[in-house]
Scaffold this motif. Structure first.
Motif, PDB file in Angstrom:
ATOM      1  N   GLU A  34       1.029  -1.143   0.002  1.00 53.74           N
ATOM      2  CA  GLU A  34      -0.196   0.015   0.004  1.00 53.74           C
ATOM      3  C   GLU A  34       0.817   1.366  -0.059  1.00 53.74           C
ATOM      4  O   GLU A  34       0.366   2.356  -0.113  1.00 53.74           O
ATOM      5  CB  GLU A  34      -1.061  -0.096   1.213  1.00 53.74           C
ATOM      6  CG  GLU A  34      -0.355   0.377   2.557  1.00 53.74           C
ATOM      7  CD  GLU A  34       0.238  -0.987   3.106  1.00 53.74           C
ATOM      8  OE1 GLU A  34       0.878  -0.616   4.508  1.00 53.74           O
ATOM      9  OE2 GLU A  34       0.541  -2.063   2.513  1.00 53.74           O
ATOM     10  N   PHE A  35       2.371   1.010   0.127  1.00 53.17           N
ATOM     11  CA  PHE A  35       2.993   2.423   0.425  1.00 53.17           C
ATOM     12  C   PHE A  35       3.067   3.055  -1.024  1.00 53.17           C
ATOM     13  O   PHE A  35       3.187   4.307  -1.058  1.00 53.17           O
ATOM     14  CB  PHE A  35       4.452   2.105   1.002  1.00 53.17           C
ATOM     15  CG  PHE A  35       5.350   3.237   1.010  1.00 53.17           C
ATOM     16  CD1 PHE A  35       5.064   3.932   2.172  1.00 53.17           C
ATOM     17  CD2 PHE A  35       6.269   3.593   0.292  1.00 53.17           C
ATOM     18  CE1 PHE A  35       5.980   5.047   2.487  1.00 53.17           C
ATOM     19  CE2 PHE A  35       7.169   4.718   0.484  1.00 53.17           C
ATOM     20  CZ  PHE A  35       6.794   5.301   1.511  1.00 53.17           C
ATOM     21  N   GLU A  36       2.922   2.458  -2.067  1.00 55.56           N
ATOM     22  CA  GLU A  36       2.943   3.240  -3.690  1.00 55.56           C
ATOM     23  C   GLU A  36       2.397   4.232  -3.610  1.00 55.56           C
ATOM     24  O   GLU A  36       2.526   5.512  -4.016  1.00 55.56           O
ATOM     25  CB  GLU A  36       2.626   2.314  -4.498  1.00 55.56           C
ATOM     26  CG  GLU A  36       3.258   2.785  -5.983  1.00 55.56           C
ATOM     27  CD  GLU A  36       2.858   1.989  -7.323  1.00 55.56           C
ATOM     28  OE1 GLU A  36       3.733   1.981  -8.165  1.00 55.56           O
ATOM     29  OE2 GLU A  36       2.143   1.054  -7.110  1.00 55.56           O
ATOM     30  N   GLU A  37       0.737   4.225  -2.905  1.00 56.46           N
ATOM     31  CA  GLU A  37      -0.062   5.328  -3.052  1.00 56.46           C
ATOM     32  C   GLU A  37       0.773   6.550  -2.277  1.00 56.46           C
ATOM     33  O   GLU A  37       0.406   7.674  -2.431  1.00 56.46           O
ATOM     34  CB  GLU A  37      -1.367   5.051  -2.771  1.00 56.46           C
ATOM     35  CG  GLU A  37      -2.111   4.163  -3.499  1.00 56.46           C
ATOM     36  CD  GLU A  37      -2.436   4.654  -4.964  1.00 56.46           C
ATOM     37  OE1 GLU A  37      -2.442   6.041  -4.869  1.00 56.46           O
ATOM     38  OE2 GLU A  37      -2.463   4.232  -5.943  1.00 56.46           O
ATOM     39  N   LYS A  38       1.050   6.147  -1.222  1.00 53.66           N
ATOM     40  CA  LYS A  38       1.757   7.330  -0.264  1.00 53.66           C
ATOM     41  C   LYS A  38       2.889   7.888  -0.906  1.00 53.66           C
ATOM     42  O   LYS A  38       3.011   9.226  -0.831  1.00 53.66           O
ATOM     43  CB  LYS A  38       2.146   6.509   1.378  1.00 53.66           C
ATOM     44  CG  LYS A  38       0.851   5.831   2.166  1.00 53.66           C
ATOM     45  CD  LYS A  38       1.251   5.476   3.274  1.00 53.66           C
ATOM     46  CE  LYS A  38       0.395   4.649   4.225  1.00 53.66           C
ATOM     47  NZ  LYS A  38       0.622   4.055   5.398  1.00 53.66           N
ATOM     48  N   TYR A  39       3.515   7.139  -1.555  1.00 51.23           N
ATOM     49  CA  TYR A  39       4.801   7.552  -2.221  1.00 51.23           C
ATOM     50  C   TYR A  39       4.335   8.628  -3.348  1.00 51.23           C
ATOM     51  O   TYR A  39       4.867   9.730  -3.506  1.00 51.23           O
ATOM     52  CB  TYR A  39       5.526   6.339  -2.892  1.00 51.23           C
ATOM     53  CG  TYR A  39       6.686   6.638  -3.745  1.00 51.23           C
ATOM     54  CD1 TYR A  39       7.859   7.465  -3.282  1.00 51.23           C
ATOM     55  CD2 TYR A  39       6.749   6.096  -4.858  1.00 51.23           C
ATOM     56  CE1 TYR A  39       8.894   7.841  -3.952  1.00 51.23           C
ATOM     57  CE2 TYR A  39       7.795   6.396  -5.781  1.00 51.23           C
ATOM     58  CZ  TYR A  39       8.982   7.262  -5.071  1.00 51.23           C
ATOM     59  OH  TYR A  39      10.036   7.536  -5.918  1.00 51.23           O
ATOM     60  N   ILE A  40       3.493   8.128  -4.056  1.00 49.61           N
ATOM     61  CA  ILE A  40       2.758   9.089  -5.159  1.00 49.61           C
ATOM     62  C   ILE A  40       2.427  10.279  -4.503  1.00 49.61           C
ATOM     63  O   ILE A  40       2.600  11.571  -5.140  1.00 49.61           O
ATOM     64  CB  ILE A  40       2.006   8.387  -6.134  1.00 49.61           C
ATOM     65  CG1 ILE A  40       2.423   7.220  -6.793  1.00 49.61           C
ATOM     66  CG2 ILE A  40       1.146   9.174  -7.011  1.00 49.61           C
ATOM     67  CD1 ILE A  40       1.545   6.321  -7.599  1.00 49.61           C
ATOM     68  N   ALA A  41       1.576  10.209  -3.465  1.00 53.13           N
ATOM     69  CA  ALA A  41       1.259  11.463  -2.595  1.00 53.13           C
ATOM     70  C   ALA A  41       2.274  12.475  -2.352  1.00 53.13           C
ATOM     71  O   ALA A  41       2.225  13.720  -2.469  1.00 53.13           O
ATOM     72  CB  ALA A  41       0.342  11.219  -1.487  1.00 53.13           C
ATOM     73  N   LEU A  42       3.392  12.061  -1.826  1.00 54.31           N
ATOM     74  CA  LEU A  42       4.605  12.740  -1.829  1.00 54.31           C
ATOM     75  C   LEU A  42       5.287  13.122  -2.780  1.00 54.31           C
ATOM     76  O   LEU A  42       5.354  14.603  -2.746  1.00 54.31           O
ATOM     77  CB  LEU A  42       5.810  11.890  -0.914  1.00 54.31           C
ATOM     78  CG  LEU A  42       7.041  12.484  -0.458  1.00 54.31           C
ATOM     79  CD1 LEU A  42       7.515  11.937   0.751  1.00 54.31           C
ATOM     80  CD2 LEU A  42       8.138  12.492  -1.668  1.00 54.31           C
ATOM     81  N   LEU A  43       5.209  12.548  -3.908  1.00 52.01           N
ATOM     82  CA  LEU A  43       6.140  13.096  -5.097  1.00 52.01           C
ATOM     83  C   LEU A  43       4.969  14.155  -5.699  1.00 52.01           C
ATOM     84  O   LEU A  43       5.462  15.121  -6.110  1.00 52.01           O
ATOM     85  CB  LEU A  43       6.000  12.062  -6.311  1.00 52.01           C
ATOM     86  CG  LEU A  43       6.808  10.741  -6.060  1.00 52.01           C
ATOM     87  CD1 LEU A  43       7.078   9.762  -7.152  1.00 52.01           C
ATOM     88  CD2 LEU A  43       8.427  11.397  -5.840  1.00 52.01           C
ATOM     89  N   LYS A  44       3.745  14.072  -5.477  1.00 56.32           N
ATOM     90  CA  LYS A  44       2.873  15.084  -5.975  1.00 56.32           C
ATOM     91  C   LYS A  44       3.045  16.469  -5.354  1.00 56.32           C
ATOM     92  O   LYS A  44       2.776  17.482  -6.002  1.00 56.32           O
ATOM     93  CB  LYS A  44       1.276  14.677  -5.969  1.00 56.32           C
ATOM     94  CG  LYS A  44       1.028  13.834  -6.925  1.00 56.32           C
ATOM     95  CD  LYS A  44      -0.600  13.460  -6.718  1.00 56.32           C
ATOM     96  CE  LYS A  44      -0.969  12.404  -7.877  1.00 56.32           C
ATOM     97  NZ  LYS A  44      -2.481  12.136  -7.680  1.00 56.32           N
ATOM     98  N   ASP A  45       3.531  16.585  -4.089  1.00 55.72           N
ATOM     99  CA  ASP A  45       3.627  17.657  -3.288  1.00 55.72           C
ATOM    100  C   ASP A  45       5.143  18.267  -3.585  1.00 55.72           C
ATOM    101  O   ASP A  45       5.394  19.438  -3.031  1.00 55.72           O
ATOM    102  CB  ASP A  45       3.632  17.328  -1.805  1.00 55.72           C
ATOM    103  CG  ASP A  45       2.287  17.213  -1.424  1.00 55.72           C
ATOM    104  OD1 ASP A  45       1.355  18.010  -1.942  1.00 55.72           O
ATOM    105  OD2 ASP A  45       1.867  17.048  -0.406  1.00 55.72           O
ATOM    106  N   THR A  46       5.841  17.589  -4.279  1.00 52.68           N
ATOM    107  CA  THR A  46       7.308  18.292  -4.134  1.00 52.68           C
ATOM    108  C   THR A  46       7.447  19.631  -5.093  1.00 52.68           C
ATOM    109  O   THR A  46       8.712  20.036  -5.050  1.00 52.68           O
ATOM    110  CB  THR A  46       8.161  17.034  -5.047  1.00 52.68           C
ATOM    111  OG1 THR A  46       7.605  16.735  -6.220  1.00 52.68           O
ATOM    112  CG2 THR A  46       8.489  15.865  -4.260  1.00 52.68           C
ATOM    113  N   GLY A  47       6.584  19.842  -5.815  1.00 55.77           N
ATOM    114  CA  GLY A  47       6.569  21.171  -6.310  1.00 55.77           C
ATOM    115  C   GLY A  47       6.016  22.418  -5.759  1.00 55.77           C
ATOM    116  O   GLY A  47       6.029  23.530  -6.259  1.00 55.77           O
TER     117      GLY A  47
END
Length: 604
Positions: free
Chosen positions: A541-554
């Protein structure tokens, strides 16, 4: 499954640098920039509700131009990289540089308008529905504008930068593109590009590596005066701009660009420095295993055991990556398979290619392109996984507002290094023998050494060079001295022979679009280790959390980003110590597995 080793650029614009379609695209960009100029110039700031509609419209235009400039830049970069002799690509690059400078001059006018808005009204304005999504970006632009010169002065700087700043970077690229290194490989005399020549440093035969290092140094030595001028004038231009703005710290720009605090940077380097002795033990052990008293620069990438080094074809390398990405998440795997199937990757080992590797995005097409020279080493596979991580980062942000997709370099290196970790860690774990495990582990630790020691050397060199450049021109001889001093400190004096001309051979020092193109790599590497550790203990289930983090990087400062998604304080050394200690575990295992070999080597 057989994948193409040559990328597909025709899907964007057919005809390469002579493409009529791309010429029309460039004309449209020029027209769009002129329209934006008129729109901003006509905006009469009143700090009333009428400003909302005007600003929203301007930002919509700016969004379109930004995407188009990135699309054009990516296409030109790909053309120039695949063939360094492509004169048409160079001309297009110069043209685009002028457009970018024009756009920056115009957006300086926008920034001035933002500053003119009343503070209280601006704070309320950016929370309205039409602007809330890009409030971070608008606030960031306004704060930076307050510390810059007038619009007229900033516009003049951008105009002068085309020939007085970026021109030096272009000159460097042209010189490097013309460098050819004659070398005998497996009994056959060849003329190698610098990219092909650099791959020789991973050759199992030390005499071959040593011969290449001699020729490598000769090649850069011939051009060192020109390179010294280029480096000095790039730095001199920056320092003059900083002085004019009243900035006394040359790290101000790279820190702000990377949206991080000085305390964070200092804590990271301090944690690394405290553990240099442990890295020194690895380098000593590798020297022993190679039958040497000490490693030299050209031994750093040397394989330990020729018989244990896998050589993977491009297709085998692709399958290797896909197999291990599948252990992390479905979205990363599906995306990567698409990248291979749709020919997003230029990997062919041929002459006239630029050295190194990169990933660039085509935002209007929602695609990326990856460039490298693949020769079948495990290091090549790791590089490919690294660049695929970059591409996945862009993919993960495809639904984010375009102006919130401009993430800084330090977090950009997070996704790439994370992808690299998945592949390298899995490769170690599935090793079929102790010798193979040692070889895999050593390849993984090599990247730790590169990111915690080599990058540190670059940072130390560049910091000290900029200090001396404030007082005047720094000669080539002095640059050589500064580089060796930095390498000795960063490598804990672990090497017998260093690379004094590294400042000339490393493209990153000459990149004008990004200053201090070094410490973000280390930040991204260690940050990714923290994410990777959480992924190992979180399951699928971590992939969704990881993608959420990437979305905030900008759209966040890195301190806030890490606090939100990892609940950590990265201004303190504790976070970085935990990350570095993860790397030290690999070294501990390596030392344990090679203990008997080292003892045997000493007896002999």
């Amino acid at each position: 499954m057989s994948y193409s080793e040559v990328w597909d650029l025709d899907v964007f614009f057919k005809g390469g640098s002579a493409s009529p379609e791309f010429a029309q695209y460039m004309n449209e960009i020029k027209s769009d920039i002129e329209k934006l100029d008129i729109h901003i110039s006509n905006w009469q700031v009143t700090s009333t509700d009428g400003d909302e509609q005007v600003l929203a419209s301007i930002m919509s235009q700016y969004e379109k131009i930004s995407s188009r400039l990135m699309q054009a830049s990516a296409f030109i970069e790909c053309l120039a990289a695949q063939d360094v002799k492509d004169q048409g690509a160079k001309q297009l690059g110069s043209q685009l540089t002028a457009y970018i400078a024009k756009a920056k001059g115009i957006t300086a006018k926008l920034d001035e308008k933002l500053v003119q808005l009343d503070d209280g009204f601006f704070a309320e304005l950016i929370e309205r529905d039409s602007l809330r999504e890009i409030s971070f970006i608008l606030n960031e632009r306004r704060n930076k504008a307050k510390e810059k010169l007038s619009v007229a002065e900033e516009t003049l700087i951008e105009k002068l930068s085309v020939d007085g700043y970026h021109g030096w970077s272009d000159l460097y690229d042209s010189i490097v593109g013309s460098i050819e290194i004659p070398f005998v490989v497996d009994g056959e005399e060849k003329v190698l590009s610098v990219g092909q020549a650099h791959n020789i440093f991973a050759h199992p035969d030390r005499s071959v590596r040593q011969r290449m290092f001699v020729e490598w140094e000769k090649a850069w030595k011939k051009q060192e005066e020109l390179f010294a001028h280029a480096l000095n004038h790039i730095a001199g231009f920056r320092l003059n701009v900083y002085e004019s703005r009243g900035w006394d710290d040359f790290l101000k720009e790279p820190l702000e660009t990377n949206r991080m605090k000085k305390e964070t940077l200092d804590s990271m380097w301090n944690a690394i420095t405290d553990r240099k002795e442990h890295m020194h033990k690895f380098l000593q052990r590798k020297a022993e295993l190679l039958g040497l008293e000490k490693l030299s620069w050209y031994d750093l990438d040397a394989p330990l055991d020729q018989t244990e080094q896998k050589r993977l074809s491009y297709d085998e390398g692709a399958q290797f990556i896909l197999k291990h990405f599948a252990s992390f998440g479905q979205q990363l795997t599906a995306f990567t398979e698409k990248a291979f199937e749709d020919a997003w990757i230029e990997a062919e080992d041929r002459a006239n290619k630029r050295p190194g590797g990169f990933c660039t995005g085509f935002p209007e097409s929602n695609q990326s392109r990856i460039f490298m020279t693949y020769s079948g080493t495990l290091n090549n596979v790791s590089t490919l996984a690294h660049e695929l991580g970059h591409a996945f980062h862009s993919y993960a942000m495809r639904d984010v507002h375009p102006l919130n997709q401009d993430y800084a370099m330090n977090v950009a290196e997070t996704a790439s290094t994370f992808a690299e970790m998945i592949v390298s860690d899995a490769a170690v774990n599935e090793a079929q023998s102790t010798k193979e495990k040692i070889a895999m582990l050593e390849d993984k630790i090599q990247r730790t050494i590169a990111l915690l020691m080599n990058i540190h050397a670059r940072f130390l060199f560049e910091t000290r060079f900029y200090e001396e450049r404030k007082e005047g021109f720094v000669s080539a001889d002095r640059l050589n001295e500064l580089m060796v001093e930095a390498q000795k400190e960063a490598y804990f004096d672990s090497l017998e022979e260093y690379h004094p001309l590294f400042w000339a051979s490393k493209l990153h020092f000459y990149i004008t679009g990004t200053t201090f193109y070094n410490f973000p790599y280390t930040f991204g590497y260690l940050f990714s280790l923290g994410i990777y550790e959480k992924a190992l203990h979180s399951g699928g289930e971590f992939e969704e959390k990881y993608i959420a983090l990437l979305k905030d990087t900008g759209s966040m400062n890195v301190e806030d980003l890490v606090r939100k998604h990892l609940d950590e304080d990265i201004t303190s050394k504790g976070f970085w110590e935990k990350a570095v200690d993860t790397c030290m575990k690999d070294i501990d295992l390596f030392l344990e597995l090679t203990q008997s070999q080292a003892v045997q080597g000493k007896k002999q």
